[in-house]
Design a protein around this motif. Sequence first.
Motif, PDB file in Angstrom:
ATOM      1  N   HIS A 167      75.250  48.961 -16.710  1.00  0.00           N
ATOM      2  CA  HIS A 167      75.336  47.507 -16.578  1.00  0.00           C
ATOM      3  C   HIS A 167      75.415  46.814 -17.936  1.00  0.00           C
ATOM      4  CE1 HIS A 167      73.542  47.381 -12.222  1.00  0.00           C
ATOM      5  NE2 HIS A 167      74.721  47.956 -12.288  1.00  0.00           N
ATOM      6  N   LEU A 225      74.331  40.572 -14.618  1.00  0.00           N
ATOM      7  CA  LEU A 225      75.253  41.343 -13.783  1.00  0.00           C
ATOM      8  C   LEU A 225      74.644  41.555 -12.407  1.00  0.00           C
ATOM      9  CD1 LEU A 225      77.385  44.430 -14.633  1.00  0.00           C
ATOM     10  CD2 LEU A 225      75.796  44.557 -12.713  1.00  0.00           C
ATOM     11  N   GLU A 259      75.780  43.485  -8.595  1.00  0.00           N
ATOM     12  CA  GLU A 259      76.716  44.513  -8.121  1.00  0.00           C
ATOM     13  C   GLU A 259      76.695  44.611  -6.601  1.00  0.00           C
ATOM     14  OE1 GLU A 259      77.444  49.375  -8.640  1.00  0.00           O
ATOM     15  OE2 GLU A 259      75.710  48.381  -9.574  1.00  0.00           O
ATOM     16  N   TRP A 274      81.697  44.029  -9.282  1.00  0.00           N
ATOM     17  CA  TRP A 274      80.679  43.563 -10.218  1.00  0.00           C
ATOM     18  C   TRP A 274      80.916  42.087 -10.493  1.00  0.00           C
ATOM     19  CZ3 TRP A 274      83.026  48.343 -12.279  1.00  0.00           C
ATOM     20  CH2 TRP A 274      82.215  49.470 -12.097  1.00  0.00           C
TER      21      TRP A 274
END
Length: 324
Positions: free
Chosen positions: A39, A92, A94, A99
Amino acid sequence: MSHLPICSFTHLLIYPFVCLLAACGPLTAAPTPAPPAAHEDLLRHYAPVIHQGAASDQDFLTAADFDGNRVGNDNWQHQPTGDLSAYVYGSLIETESHWFLFYALFHPRDYTPEPCAESGGCHENDMESLQVIVAKDGTPFGRPIALETLAHSHIYLYRLDRSLRGGALPVKGWAALDEGHPIVWVETYGHGIYGRRLRLGPSVVTYRPGDVAQLPAGLDEEAVSYRLLSIYETLWPYRAEMGPGRFFDKPFSYRGQVLAAAFDGDDWGQDKANTPWGYDQETGDVLSRGDWFLDPAKAFAYHAAPTGTFSTRYLYNPYLADLP
């Protein structure tokens, strides 16, 4: 009647396949998809190149605690003496298919070329943001498909892949990349972010992601390094610090939880700068305040109506996980 021996008949059946294999080469297994990047590496890979219009050091982007404290309503006063080294906030989230990389730019002052008392357009604190949406495709860094930018009361949608068609938001055009990094243009004074070239002035500071938080030496700088700060580690833990003289203010309810919609501020207006989780732009009748950051798959499905494989099931969303 003569007959071919069995061995000769078998030879005739096999021979064409032998020739075919010889012509095409040996059969090989399909390549194994590469593991996705970490990430942190994804955030750095897609961190934007920022062309910031500059009329003074009030246009330098920095951290929200640039003055050494987590108090929002003294930032206007501390702007001339605080540390204006360059930081950008990142996060971030997901899903199974994508993403969502969110970047937020903070300025202690939103101001105008005219005196604030005359313009009515100034306020303490300013946080405008952008989001890069990346489709997983079996490569470590995926395929970027869209850029969304926030400028004041609107979110703008830009194309990074031909598959993007637009939904509730029209596509404003193609975004540009600089060695894989999306390029954005940020207004002087008001700091709205756009994914297409703006005429900036009177000067421009260009910020690029790096390992060091640099302070621009002047108003015309082509390569100032900024450091990424984790929203989850530096802002989100203090989301309950609300009220006058605290970090945040302007409480609102999100799925039964009270969150702060804005940084605390009282110069030239009350609590005018949104937190990353406090935006209510482009919600329509489908989204709620906060969804753009906290539930980005839902927001992007509404904004862009993506085609192909698109999952709203999260594999990593620490913010929703923190909300009981």
